[in-house]
Design an enzyme around this catalytic site. Structure first.
Site, short mmCIF file in Angstrom:
data_model
loop_
_atom_site.label_atom_id
_atom_site.label_comp_id
_atom_site.label_asym_id
_atom_site.label_seq_id
_atom_site.Cartn_x
_atom_site.Cartn_y
_atom_site.Cartn_z
CE LYS A 68 -11.87 -54.10 -3.25
NZ LYS A 68 -12.58 -53.41 -4.30
CG ASN A 91 -8.18 -62.73 -10.40
OD1 ASN A 91 -8.28 -63.84 -10.92
ND2 ASN A 91 -9.16 -62.16 -9.73
N1 LIG Z 1 -12.90 -54.42 -12.95
C1 LIG Z 1 -12.93 -54.96 -11.75
O1 LIG Z 1 -12.83 -56.18 -11.58
C2 LIG Z 1 -13.12 -54.08 -10.53
C3 LIG Z 1 -13.34 -54.68 -9.27
C4 LIG Z 1 -13.58 -53.87 -8.17
C5 LIG Z 1 -13.58 -52.50 -8.31
N2 LIG Z 1 -13.35 -51.94 -9.54
C6 LIG Z 1 -13.38 -50.50 -9.65
O2 LIG Z 1 -14.48 -50.11 -10.46
C7 LIG Z 1 -14.14 -48.92 -11.19
C8 LIG Z 1 -14.33 -49.19 -12.69
O3 LIG Z 1 -13.40 -50.20 -13.06
P1 LIG Z 1 -13.42 -50.90 -14.48
O4 LIG Z 1 -12.46 -52.02 -14.40
O5 LIG Z 1 -14.82 -51.19 -14.88
O6 LIG Z 1 -12.82 -49.73 -15.40
P2 LIG Z 1 -12.99 -49.53 -16.96
O7 LIG Z 1 -13.16 -50.85 -17.65
O8 LIG Z 1 -11.89 -48.63 -17.37
O9 LIG Z 1 -14.38 -48.78 -17.10
C9 LIG Z 1 -14.58 -47.43 -16.80
C10 LIG Z 1 -15.49 -46.89 -17.87
O10 LIG Z 1 -15.89 -45.56 -17.54
C11 LIG Z 1 -15.96 -44.84 -18.75
N3 LIG Z 1 -15.96 -43.40 -18.46
C12 LIG Z 1 -14.89 -42.60 -18.20
N4 LIG Z 1 -15.32 -41.35 -17.95
C13 LIG Z 1 -16.66 -41.36 -18.05
C14 LIG Z 1 -17.66 -40.38 -17.90
N5 LIG Z 1 -17.35 -39.11 -17.57
N6 LIG Z 1 -18.97 -40.72 -18.09
C15 LIG Z 1 -19.29 -41.99 -18.42
N7 LIG Z 1 -18.37 -42.98 -18.57
C16 LIG Z 1 -17.08 -42.67 -18.38
C17 LIG Z 1 -14.77 -45.33 -19.51
O11 LIG Z 1 -14.90 -44.98 -20.86
P3 LIG Z 1 -13.78 -45.39 -21.97
O12 LIG Z 1 -14.11 -46.82 -22.31
O13 LIG Z 1 -14.05 -44.46 -23.06
O14 LIG Z 1 -12.46 -45.23 -21.29
C18 LIG Z 1 -14.82 -46.81 -19.25
O15 LIG Z 1 -15.65 -47.47 -20.19
C19 LIG Z 1 -12.70 -48.59 -10.81
O16 LIG Z 1 -12.67 -47.68 -9.75
C20 LIG Z 1 -12.15 -49.93 -10.35
O17 LIG Z 1 -11.07 -49.82 -9.45
C21 LIG Z 1 -13.13 -52.70 -10.66
#
Ligand SMILES: NC(=O)c1ccc[n+]([C@@H]2O[C@H](COP(=O)([O-])OP(=O)(O)OC[C@H]3O[C@@H](n4cnc5c(N)ncnc54)[C@H](OP(=O)(O)O)[C@@H]3O)[C@@H](O)[C@H]2O)c1
Length: 294
Positions: free
Chosen positions: A172, A239
């Protein structure tokens, strides 16, 4: 009355965290841990996940209830904070499905509680207050997380325990170091990276990266590495990579956990990766500066 212990919890109420939590909540209680009280209060009113209205049981970190299994879905830079929260929830195990290699940081923060990192190719993105599921994928978990794999499968996710999870994480990482920074720098969907003028740089990144990942245990050669990255770019052609979304939104990216991790692995092997170094520097320049290359 004390909050009862939850079988499952998700730390990170963002795109992927809410996507997983909403589906898991169709099968049983799921505690969602948001960044703070304000975000928790906002989410209590409900959130649209695709066509579904989801009413999460949501908590701020300081109010996080005890839980058997905790999924960490914050961005890589927030991993240490999430680990602190997870540890206080006294779970049987903590599972990251983040991008980049965050498992060591998570394990350090979780102390004696088992913590490890799987991978997922599920997709979701935030569109204002909504979460939009962006394609079903596969979720691979480390041994020891069979109960979480079963819960995910029962909720309709394609999920299983992968005995060689270390290799899966490296595979990955290979895809992420090639696609994510270039998509962010050129501001193009993934499929455009297969075309000129981006293709040469995409392949240069793959050619530099695979020997380092091979040295770390990934069974791959030059042809297989290119084929793997091209296949993902083709399958996700329309995407927007998460790093592109972060740059466009003026958010910090996960470049440290992705390209930064590769550069650290290369340094430990005594190898220079000039193309990845250049890409790392350029993405750092873009972070928080969405107008730089407009
Ligand atoms: N999205 C995808 O399709 C995808 C696919 C595979 C892997 N990933 C991985 O999954 C992870 C999350 O991605 P995402 O796209 O879901 O990101 P995201 O939308 O930015 O979500 C992360 C969330 O975590 C919250 N957060 C930050 N610090 C925190 C804490 N200390 N305690 C609780 N919540 C907290 C953020 O709050 P705020 O809203 O206040 O910023 C945000 O809502 C990343 O590592 C990403 O690379 C994502």
């Amino acid at each position: 009355m004390d909050t009862p212990r939850f079988p499952l919890a998700v730390i990170g109420a963002g795109a992927l965290g809410l996507h997983f939590a909403a589906r898991l909540a169709t099968r049983g209680p799921v505690a969602v841990i948001a960044r703070n009280q304000a975000r928790a209060a906002a989410l209590r009113g409900g959130v649209d996940i695709g066509a579904q209205r989801y009413m999460p049981e949501v908590f701020a970190p300081e109010d996080a209830p005890a839980a058997d299994w905790v999924l960490v879905l914050v961005k890589a830079a927030d991993t240490a904070d999430a680990a602190r929260t997870a540890r206080a929830m006294a779970p049987r195990g903590v599972l990251s499905l983040q991008n980049g290699l965050t498992g060591a940081m998570l394990a350090t923060g979780c102390g004696a509680i088992p913590a490890d990192q799987g991978i997922t190719t599920e997709g979701a993105f935030r569109d204002g207050a909504r979460v939009v599921p962006a394609g079903a994928g596969e979720t691979l978990l480390p041994p020891g997380f069979e109960a979480v794999a079963a819960a995910l499968a029962a909720a309709g996710f394609r999920a299983r325990v992968e005995p060689d999870i270390a290799a899966a994480r490296l595979a990955k990482l290979l895809v992420n170091v090639a696609i994510n920074p270039l998509a962010a720098l050129f501001r193009v969907p993934n499929g455009a990276l297969l075309e000129a003028p981006h293709r040469g740089l995409l392949d240069a990144l793959v050619d530099e990266a695979w020997p380092v990942l091979h040295g770390a245990g990934l069974q791959v050669d030059a042809d297989a590495a290119r084929a793997r990255v091209h296949a993902v770019a083709t399958a996700t052609a329309g995407n927007r990579a998460s790093m592109l979304q972060d740059v466009l939104a003026g958010r910090r990216t996960e470049i440290d956990a992705i390209t930064g991790t590769l550069l650290a692995m290369a340094a430990a092997q005594g190898v220079e990766l000039p193309t990845h170094r250049a890409v790392f520097t350029l993405v750092k320049r873009l972070e928080g500066c969405p107008s730089v290359s407009s």
